[in-house]
Design a protein around this motif. Structure first.
Motif, short mmCIF file in Angstrom:
data_model
loop_
_atom_site.label_atom_id
_atom_site.label_comp_id
_atom_site.label_asym_id
_atom_site.label_seq_id
_atom_site.Cartn_x
_atom_site.Cartn_y
_atom_site.Cartn_z
N GLU A 143 3.80 -8.24 3.30
CA GLU A 143 4.76 -9.34 3.30
C GLU A 143 5.94 -9.03 4.22
O GLU A 143 6.42 -9.90 4.94
N VAL A 181 -1.56 -11.58 4.25
CA VAL A 181 -0.64 -11.25 3.16
C VAL A 181 -1.32 -11.62 1.85
O VAL A 181 -1.31 -12.79 1.44
N ALA A 217 10.57 -8.54 -1.26
CA ALA A 217 9.14 -8.54 -0.92
C ALA A 217 8.36 -7.77 -1.97
O ALA A 217 8.87 -6.82 -2.57
N HIS A 265 10.75 -6.48 -4.71
CA HIS A 265 10.86 -7.67 -5.53
C HIS A 265 11.62 -7.39 -6.82
O HIS A 265 12.44 -8.21 -7.28
#
Length: 509
Positions: free
Chosen positions: A163, A174, A158, A141
């Motif tokens: 995820e 998740v 992610a 991310h």
């Protein structure tokens, strides 16, 4: 259970190589082995992957697991393979479909709790995947903005391994987790440094514009307080903005250096290492993982070596090869990393250790041998590679305190530089060179661009007398062409050649 395959990226310098990650379960004896020339950080992925899978709910069999990183002859470094190894492991264990991961590239480091941590070099890794024909890359991310700079590729950012597994079709919960963010902050915008702040240094400002217009290397010599650093720091502000492809190149190098990258910055980089920097800090290197040094981080920009004689001589001589070739190669026992290093070099130095040698009204306390030793720290071959050698004097107090501003602003200077570079680009259209400072000397000494004998006469005499070397001869010709571009002339005349000879060696035609 069967063999599962996915993809990751190995970085060697700024070049990315696609690596196939194969995972295979065999006998009942629990073991996890990674093969394919992993380094120590990659070897430690064993425990990170086991714990991350367990804490994410991706239960894999406790059997002998072999992970192969192919091609096996390519050295692999760092923790960016964690995500690919975990996904291939889960697919080989039957937790997620093996077909879903075969055309996806995975880049990221795993935490023990399954969260994805950012890694350096994501931008060149995604760029390598795009060039290899892949259309989907999964990154942490925190690296999302950096990866999105590469066009025409599907980026999935992610926060956790769960995820990513769900994205590939695994039936796992998740959980909402707080994404791991970058530790550093976005690089601050460049300072608003304007040439109008430079007072009483008209000749130095003109030389700075010539250096910017032709991509010439510059050395500023003078006593402390004369404004050498002030001038050098304003050079990036008069250079043309980077086109998108070069800005991407610069951003990739910043990414490799571990700096946060969230946008393409069109302003040229400016790097000014401390004089205590080692040769490795300038050139780059490392025992297991090659990292770009100051020379590489200044690619497409300006490298300032302030207090140049205080640098180690071996560090200064390391500049000679990249100044000629525009690249630097780092050789280690297990690998060779090649980096682009086409930068504009600015050297700033005092005339002696105390700084007062030759200064009117000041007393120099340095013995003659100390002055000679101080100047000799710059080797002759390095000095020969400098295009413009300029002496800078202190500004009179009456003018420094007058409050006036120079009529030459950075905006005006940049317009002149852009126009001169456009003329040079038209001349060199169809060749690999864009500015006069990059052109080989033989192209200017021979052929259609050879200057008339009457114009070359002062430079020829200087060469015959040994006042300039052949390399310096070529650099004078380059400066002369840049001066012609700045004045709008079709080719250099006696005035341009005389001025170029003065800027290079302080010689009058």
């Amino acid at each position: 259970m069967s063999t599962a395959r996915t993809w990751a990226v190995a970085l060697t310098g700024v070049d990315g190589h696609l690596v196939e990650v194969e995972a295979d379960f065999s006998t009942q004896t629990p073991e996890f082995k990674i093969i394919g020339l992993p380094d120590k950080a990659l070897g430690e992925a064993v425990q990170r992957v086991w714990n991350a899978c367990s804490n994410t709910g991706l239960v894999v069999p406790r059997r002998r697991l072999t992970v192969n990183l192919s091609p096996a002859s390519l050295p692999k470094h760092g923790s960016g393979f964690d995500l690919g190894i975990a996904i291939a492991t889960a697919a080989a264990g039957g937790v997620l479909p093996a077909e879903a991961i075969r055309s996806t590239v995975h880049v990221g480091e795993l935490g023990l709790d399954g969260r994805l941590r950012p890694v350096p070099g994501v931008l060149p890794a995604v760029y390598a995947a795009a060039r290899a024909g892949f259309r989907r890359v999964i990154v942490p991310h925190a690296n999302a903005a950096e990866a999105a700079l590469v066009p025409d590729i599907d980026i999935h950012a992610a926060a956790s391994l769960a995820e990513v597994a769900a994205l590939h079709g695994a039936e796992v919960d998740v959980p909402l987790v707080e994404p791991v963010e970058l530790a550093g902050q976005e690089q601050a915008d460049a300072e608003n440094l304007d040439l109008a702040d430079v007072i009483g240094q008209d000749e130095a400002v003109d030389a700075l514009i010539v250096a910017a217009a032709g991509g010439h290397h510059l050395m500023l010599s003078g006593p402390p307080g004369a404004g050498k650093t002030m001038l050098a720091r304003r050079l990036p502000g008069i250079l043309p903005l980077l086109p998108s492809d070069e800005a991407l190149e610069v951003a990739a190098i910043r990414s490799l250096a571990g700096e946060p990258v969230t946008r393409l910055d069109p302003v040229v980089p400016f790097v000014a290492p401390h004089h205590s920097a080692s040769p490795a800090a300038l050139v780059g290197g490392g025992t297991r993982v090659a990292r770009p040094g100051a020379i590489v981080r200044a690619h497409r920009g300006v490298l300032l070596l302030d207090e140049t004689p205080e640098f180690q001589r071996v560090a200064l001589d390391a500049l000679r090869q990249p100044l000629e070739s525009g690249r630097i190669e780092v050789h280690r026992a297990g690998f060779t990393a090649s980096y682009p290093a086409r930068f504009q070099l600015v050297l700033a130095m005092n005339p002696c250790p105390c700084g007062n040698y030759g200064v009117r009204g000041a007393e120099c306390t340095c013995p003659p041998i100390a002055i000679r030793r101080y100047a000799s720290r710059l080797s002759g071959p390095l000095r020969d590679r400098i295009d413009i050698d300029l002496q800078v004097a202190r500004v009179a107090a009456s003018r420094a305190t007058s409050g006036e501003r120079s009529a030459v602003t950075s905006a005006v200077a940049r317009e002149r530089v852009v126009a001169a570079r456009a003329s040079a680009a038209e001349r060199w259209r169809g060749s690999p060179w864009r500015v006069n400072g990059e052109v080989p000397g033989e192209r200017l000494r021979t052929g259609a661009l050879r200057l008339p004998a009457a114009v070359r006469a002062p430079l020829d005499r200087a060469l015959e007398r040994g006042q300039v070397t052949l390399r310096a001869y070529d650099r004078v010709l380059r400066i002369a062409w840049t001066l012609a571009d700045l004045t709008g002339a079709s080719s250099p005349g006696l005035d341009e050649l005389g001025r170029a000879l003065f800027l290079k060696k302080g010689l009058l035609a």
